[in-house]
Design an enzyme around this catalytic site. Sequence first.
Site, short mmCIF file in Angstrom:
data_model
loop_
_atom_site.label_atom_id
_atom_site.label_comp_id
_atom_site.label_asym_id
_atom_site.label_seq_id
_atom_site.Cartn_x
_atom_site.Cartn_y
_atom_site.Cartn_z
N SER A 109 39.78 40.27 43.87
CA SER A 109 39.54 41.53 43.49
C SER A 109 40.69 42.31 43.68
O SER A 109 41.88 42.05 43.34
CB SER A 109 38.21 42.24 44.10
OG SER A 109 37.93 43.23 43.32
N ASP B 39 34.33 39.86 38.93
CA ASP B 39 34.79 39.78 40.36
C ASP B 39 34.67 38.74 41.23
O ASP B 39 33.30 38.14 41.28
CB ASP B 39 34.15 40.96 40.90
CG ASP B 39 34.95 41.71 42.01
OD1 ASP B 39 35.40 40.98 43.14
OD2 ASP B 39 35.27 42.85 42.14
#
Length: 339
Positions: A48, A162
Amino acid sequence: MNQLTRVGNGTKVALVLGSGGARGYAHIGVIEALEARGFEIISIAGCSMGALIGGIYAAGKLPDYREWVCNLDYLDVLRLVDVTWSPMGAIRANKVMNKLESLVGDVLIEDLPIPVTTIATDLVRQREVWFQNGPLLRAIRASIAIPGVITPVSMGDQVLVDGGLLNPLPIMPIVAAHQADLVIAINVTAHSPQPVTLEELLPPAHEDNDSRTVQERERDANLGGWMNDVREATKRLWDGLGSGGDDDGEKDEKETSEARGKREWSRLGMILESFDITQAALAKYKIAGYPPDVLIEIPKTVCSTHEFHRARDLIRLGRHLADEALDRRMPSIASDATE
């Protein structure tokens, strides 16, 4: 993990950069602390925001990115939010990715001077996806796609979101693929016994390597009141969405409208906070399974995931906590800022 075989310059570091939204700016400060000691970063695994920072650093563009984010105020961050009506997410993130493209261009991961692994999650197969080749920006975009918030990336039959959904602190790619003197992991979703604020953890400016100019310090000092006004205006605008604009309406209708706006905002907050809690728990398991040589922990209470206007202080915090952790681990190796 190897024993430390070098001291001072030449120490080889494998870096693990965790997910955590705006708190990931602290990764920049950690990298600065490592460079100040003459350490050599030979591999990076990131998830991320950690994937973003790691990729930008490996591409040699971290100073440019740092300058950009340190000059973003609250209103600038709002302008970067490109809302979409897609059922897959509320934000496209095109504006942010366009900025990153202007910084690094169309670079491939395998062409970077430092090996980089970014982590995403495939919703279809329900497993991690490691990007170690292919377009860097596509890998970053997949890794930052917070479920329900930022739209996913489709690659063939994969739907990528993510990486923090399964692996917010990707230590395994570093352990499996690279030899280093030190494995250093930065967990930016760390639990703390009591909630702690960013201001409580930051050192006094004179004790920190504060590189701001006099003009920048004056600007930042004067910005606080104006930013509070902007936040209040934005909140009022959000709370007013959906109202009929009739000043003579019934009080209960106004309260219903305000409550509706607040519930809309709280949905986003609930998604982000829930995701933070999940990542924090998963990160603890990753650390227990593969303990790094140096662990730097940023409490998740220092700021919210979406507070991307606080880059300067979060970078300072990352450098400060990294200096403390490195001083405990290797007190004989001083930073060039403290010698």
